[in-house]
Design a protein around this motif. Structure first.
Motif, short mmCIF file in Angstrom:
data_model
loop_
_atom_site.label_atom_id
_atom_site.label_comp_id
_atom_site.label_asym_id
_atom_site.label_seq_id
_atom_site.Cartn_x
_atom_site.Cartn_y
_atom_site.Cartn_z
N UNK A 172 0.80 -1.22 0.00
CA UNK A 172 0.00 0.00 0.00
C UNK A 172 0.83 1.28 0.00
N UNK A 173 2.10 1.17 0.35
CA UNK A 173 2.92 2.36 0.53
C UNK A 173 4.16 2.35 -0.35
N UNK A 174 3.96 1.91 -1.62
CA UNK A 174 5.07 1.82 -2.56
C UNK A 174 5.42 3.17 -3.17
N UNK A 175 4.51 4.16 -2.96
CA UNK A 175 4.71 5.51 -3.50
C UNK A 175 3.82 6.46 -2.73
N UNK A 176 3.97 7.75 -3.02
CA UNK A 176 3.12 8.75 -2.37
C UNK A 176 1.67 8.56 -2.79
N UNK A 177 0.75 8.68 -1.82
CA UNK A 177 -0.69 8.59 -2.07
C UNK A 177 -1.39 9.64 -1.22
N UNK A 178 -1.59 10.82 -1.78
CA UNK A 178 -2.27 11.88 -1.02
C UNK A 178 -3.75 11.51 -0.91
N UNK A 179 -4.23 11.37 0.32
CA UNK A 179 -5.60 10.86 0.53
C UNK A 179 -6.58 11.94 0.96
N UNK A 180 -6.11 13.05 1.50
CA UNK A 180 -7.04 14.11 1.89
C UNK A 180 -6.29 15.43 2.07
#
Length: 379
Positions: A172-180
């Protein structure tokens, strides 16, 4: 689950503690309205409006903007005549952000602007306190974009900030994921939660600059947390963050653009060993109670009470009434909570005790295709 934070005792937190309860007749003319964001599978689906009238046990749903792809996040300005939505898709220029208008809540929406978000799978929108700007979080794109809201709800792109980094959860954290994204109450700061890099970034926000965002500082959460959604307390002094991957609620002190972690509490009892997926966090209108949802195998809502010493304590754990409670919201008077259960395709109504904050599931529910966000309209 590792004990990375202080667990609390759920003395009364057992399934079945809040049985189905018929809704009593109250406030004969009161109707609560919500915009419903969804995932779509055909052109007849899209943005819905849900009208809930307790006196008649009525839950009415209608599609007010069909033909849009995956409007998974939708919100309106305070007057309700301007509506904004994402299309959670991927393309050469990312997903899309739409601005729409209508003159009253009984009308369908008409499109004003459609623009790219410059990042794949946009999943969250935030309006500035003065309603002059809107930001979008691009999950797969790992970025945040800013738009100016001009006359008649027209949008103008100002800036896109690309995040980078990863963390310990390889799946789930292989790259940046801006969620909010969320604005501070004074509008001087914009905060972003990055699930992929375990970071909360605090940007200075200058409304008079051609590019309003400048990084002030970054707070690193515990490895593997996956910060997802955030909300400020009514006075703006605390930020509450739900950590998706560790199913924790973390409370931060927020002063002059700086975060200081004050407390971590669990969404589940420490005996729980199933899959988790913390999703949403909300605060009661009086600021005395906090609610968080948990997906995975839990499919639950957790209720916290803020004590006189400023600490938050879990007081109730109940089923969400369905499967995958990605989102939920409270009515403005705090009398009801509506849970959007994505996998079971329904919105379920709970009564809320304003004094204790505890929830009781009613027998009221309505079918909606993959509901994933509820935005409360002013009534």
């Amino acid at each position: 689950m590792k004990k990375l934070f202080s667990f609390f005792l759920f003395a009364s937190l057992i399934w079945g503690c809040s049985p189905n309860k018929p809704t009593e007749v109250k406030e004969p003319t009161k109707t609560y309205s919500f915009l419903v964001g969804t995932y779509t599978d055909d052109p007849n689906q899209g943005i819905n409006q849900l009208d809930f009238t307790p006196a008649t046990n009525s839950l009415e749903v209608r599609v007010i903007y069909p033909g849009i792809q995956n409007p998974s996040f939708v919100l309106a300005n305070a007057s309700g005549d301007e509506v904004f939505a994402v299309e959670e898709i991927h393309s050469e220029t990312g997903g899309n952000i739409l601005s729409l208008q209508r003159s009253n809540p009984s009308e369908a929406l008409k499109q004003i602007t459609t623009m790219p978000t410059f990042g794949d799978h946009p999943c969250y929108l935030a309006l500035s306190p003065d309603e002059r700007f809107i930001t979008v979080a691009n999950y797969s794109g790992g970025s945040v974009s800013v738009y100016k809201i001009e006359e008649n709800a027209k949008l103008r792109h100002l800036q896109t900030e690309q995040h980078s980094g990863k963390s310990i959860n390889e799946a789930r954290q292989e790259a940046a994921h801006v969620h909010s994204t969320v604005f501070s109450s004074d509008g001087n700061f914009l905060l972003t939660a990055d699930l992929g890099s375990d970071e909360i970034t605090i940007y200075d926000f200058d409304p008079n600059s051609p590019e309003p965002l400048t990084i002030n500082n970054t707070f690193k959460t515990q490895p593997g947390d996956g910060p997802r959604h955030m909300i400020f307390t009514p006075d703006g002094s605390e930020l509450l963050v739900v950590q998706e991957l560790t199913a924790a609620l973390e409370i931060f002190d927020f002063q002059s653009g700086k975060l200081t972690s004050k407390q971590r509490v669990a969404l589940m009892a420490d005996t729980y060993k199933g899959e988790v997926g913390a999703a949403e966090v909300r605060i009661s209108p009086d600021g005395n109670h906090v609610y968080a949802s948990n997906r995975g195998e839990a499919n639950s809502l957790t209720v916290y009470e803020k004590r006189d010493d400023g600490k938050y304590w879990g007081i109730q754990l109940v089923s969400s009434g369905g499967s995958m409670p990605r989102n939920f919201n409270l009515t403005a008077d705090g009398k009801y909570l509506l849970s959007a259960n994505q996998a079971s395709n329904e919105v379920v109504v709970f009564e809320r005790d304003p004094a204790t904050g505890k929830l009781s599931e009613t027998d009221l529910k309505v079918e909606i295709h993959k509901p994933v966000y509820l935005h409360r309209l002013a009534n």
